[in-house]
Design an enzyme around this catalytic site. Structure first.
Site, PDB file in Angstrom:
ATOM      1  N   GLU A   1       0.824  -1.202   0.000  1.00 53.99           N
ATOM      2  CA  GLU A   1       0.000   0.000   0.000  1.00 53.99           C
ATOM      3  C   GLU A   1       0.864   1.260   0.000  1.00 53.99           C
ATOM      4  O   GLU A   1       0.578   2.224  -0.733  1.00 53.99           O
ATOM      5  CB  GLU A   1      -0.924   0.004   1.224  1.00 53.99           C
ATOM      6  CG  GLU A   1      -1.887  -1.169   1.272  1.00 53.99           C
ATOM      7  CD  GLU A   1      -1.346  -2.371   2.036  1.00 53.99           C
ATOM      8  OE1 GLU A   1      -2.140  -3.078   2.663  1.00 53.99           O
ATOM      9  OE2 GLU A   1      -0.111  -2.590   1.993  1.00 53.99           O
TER      10      GLU A   1
ATOM     11  N   THR B   1      16.700 -42.004  -6.823  1.00 51.67           N
ATOM     12  CA  THR B   1      17.298 -40.692  -6.568  1.00 51.67           C
ATOM     13  C   THR B   1      18.814 -40.757  -6.415  1.00 51.67           C
ATOM     14  O   THR B   1      19.483 -39.724  -6.450  1.00 51.67           O
ATOM     15  CB  THR B   1      16.703 -40.065  -5.296  1.00 51.67           C
ATOM     16  OG1 THR B   1      16.971 -40.926  -4.179  1.00 51.67           O
ATOM     17  CG2 THR B   1      15.197 -39.868  -5.432  1.00 51.67           C
TER      18      THR B   1
ATOM     19  N   ALA C   1      23.319 -47.142  -5.702  1.00 50.24           N
ATOM     20  CA  ALA C   1      23.736 -47.808  -4.462  1.00 50.24           C
ATOM     21  C   ALA C   1      25.073 -47.272  -3.970  1.00 50.24           C
ATOM     22  O   ALA C   1      25.366 -47.288  -2.776  1.00 50.24           O
ATOM     23  CB  ALA C   1      23.818 -49.318  -4.685  1.00 50.24           C
TER      24      ALA C   1
ATOM     25  N   THR D   1      23.448 -35.710   4.403  1.00 52.55           N
ATOM     26  CA  THR D   1      23.758 -34.971   3.179  1.00 52.55           C
ATOM     27  C   THR D   1      24.967 -34.069   3.377  1.00 52.55           C
ATOM     28  O   THR D   1      25.823 -33.942   2.498  1.00 52.55           O
ATOM     29  CB  THR D   1      22.532 -34.141   2.739  1.00 52.55           C
ATOM     30  OG1 THR D   1      21.438 -35.031   2.473  1.00 52.55           O
ATOM     31  CG2 THR D   1      22.840 -33.323   1.509  1.00 52.55           C
TER      32      THR D   1
ATOM     33  N   ARG E   1      22.220 -20.186  -6.248  1.00 48.64           N
ATOM     34  CA  ARG E   1      23.299 -19.767  -7.146  1.00 48.64           C
ATOM     35  C   ARG E   1      22.845 -19.662  -8.595  1.00 48.64           C
ATOM     36  O   ARG E   1      23.343 -18.832  -9.334  1.00 48.64           O
ATOM     37  CB  ARG E   1      24.459 -20.780  -7.090  1.00 48.64           C
ATOM     38  CG  ARG E   1      25.058 -20.989  -5.729  1.00 48.64           C
ATOM     39  CD  ARG E   1      26.224 -21.962  -5.774  1.00 48.64           C
ATOM     40  NE  ARG E   1      25.863 -23.255  -6.339  1.00 48.64           N
ATOM     41  CZ  ARG E   1      25.241 -24.218  -5.664  1.00 48.64           C
ATOM     42  NH1 ARG E   1      24.879 -24.018  -4.402  1.00 48.64           N
ATOM     43  NH2 ARG E   1      24.954 -25.371  -6.230  1.00 48.64           N
TER      44      ARG E   1
END
Length: 382
Positions: A54, A170, A173, A205, A216
């Site tokens: 606003e 994903t 192994a 991870t 990035r």
């Protein structure tokens, strides 16, 4: 089409320009129309601590040399009525002399929640609130799904991202996963990171990939915070995630643990991290308590989950995932690798996670799929 449809649609377009900018504030747009029907001002919410939509629209009108006395303001979210990081937008509209305000949807923030509309009406301003089932109101709430989640559920909107082959793998192994998705999909994934308040991953991870997990490959005006689930405080003080993020932007790092270790905690805090102990069962972090802390203390609206199959499985098992963001590559990687999440085995189909497909779009050579867990967005539909 209602008389408000044109300016309201324009205001929604403006609100989308705040998608990666306004966190943790909602994404809001405003259009001001003079009594003769001319648009005289427009704006959207700026970065935290900056002007709201606003005020930006009123400033735009002033720069154009236009008077806002008797004008109509079309705003996509109920104007705020409280002093937060900025003064109330209601006061700015009242002082500007507008005669009418058309609001797309109400604000779920308990500090506002109808009080903004009441304040405007008390000042003699005509207020129109669009029906909650209107297309425009639905779009405004969807755009701010994380903000509504934080205000109503006291938890962020959790979006789990994964890149996988057509047969659901994903990672091999061996742990190799770079890269299953193509360059265009990876850049698109960074754009989804950019819109989130925080990116979350697990210690597995961090130790295996030593990632930065910053934005990035997409334009950014702010870096999302980084959240690490690290039960035993094993995050190395020399991990790459402590390096300055890309594009010269800073971020906060929150590490949630289950067991306190004063020496390790001190080393991580020396690197700029905030360490929070939230022990749960079996020596793990209490994930539900973590989400509550992220919402109520850290002001996280959308939480972008990029983790391995074990932590993903924990989130699914505990019913904490709201939406899946999947990049499906036209590849087959066979058996033996990892899937999106390790959970189950299920004893019956009644235990399955039911999803509702959203948009599916090609991104480069891959397919991006949004799939929402059924019922998780009930708070969006008053």
């Amino acid at each position: 089409m209602t008389a408000a449809a044109g300016p309201t649609s324009d205001a929604l377009t403006l609100a989308r320009q705040a998608l990666c900018l306004s966190n943790p504030n909602p994404r809001v747009g405003c259009v001001i129309v003079a009594a003769d029907g001319r648009e005289i001002g427009r704006g959207h919410t700026q970065q935290t601590g900056g002007p709201h939509a606003e005020v930006m629209a009123l400033r735009d009108a002033a720069l154009r040399g236009e008077s806002t006395v008797g004008a109509t303001a079309y705003v996509t979210l109920e104007p705020c009525s409280h002093h937060g990081r900025t003064p109330p937008c209601c006061d700015a509209l009242i002082a500007a002399g507008v005669s009418r305000v058309v609001v797309t949807t109400g604000d779920p923030n308990p500090l506002v929640a109808g009080q903004g509309l009441a304040r405007l009406r008390a000042a003699g301003i005509e207020v129109e609130l669009l029906p909650p089932d209107s297309t425009e109101a639905h779009a405004a709430r969807e755009l701010n799904i994380g903000f509504f989640s934080r205000m109503v559920r006291r938890a962020p909107w959790v979006r789990m991202k994964a890149a996988m082959s057509l047969d659901g793998v994903t990672a091999l192994a061996t742990g190799e996963s770079q890269w299953i998705s193509g360059e265009a999909a990876r850049a698109d994934g960074h754009a989804w990171r950019a819109r989130a308040c925080a990116v979350l991953t697990g210690i597995g991870t961090v130790l295996e990939d030593d990632p930065m997990l910053d934005v990035r490959q997409a334009p950014a005006t702010r870096q999302p915070h980084l959240v690490i689930v690290d039960s035993r405080l094993e995050t190395p003080a020399k991990a790459r995630l402590f390096q300055p993020p890309a594009q010269g932007l800073s971020r906060k790092i929150f590490i949630y643990c289950a067991t306190a270790d004063a020496e390790r905690q001190a080393a991580l805090e020396q690197r700029g991290a905030t360490v929070i102990a939230l022990p749960g069962p079996n020596g793990k972090v209490d994930l539900a308590a973590m989400l509550s802390d992220l919402a109520t203390v850290r002001e996280v609206n959308e939480l972008h989950l990029e983790a391995g199959h074990k932590l993903n499985g924990s989130f699914i098992r505990e019913g904490l995932v709201d939406e899946l963001l999947l990049y499906v590559a036209p590849q087959l990687l066979g058996t033996g690798g990892s899937g999106i999440a390790s959970w189950g085995p299920l004893q019956s189909l009644d235990q399955r996670m039911n999803l509702r497909f959203g948009p599916m779009e090609p991104v480069g050579s891959d397919l991006r799929i949004l799939a929402r867990v059924q019922g998780r967005d009930a708070f969006l539909h008053p």
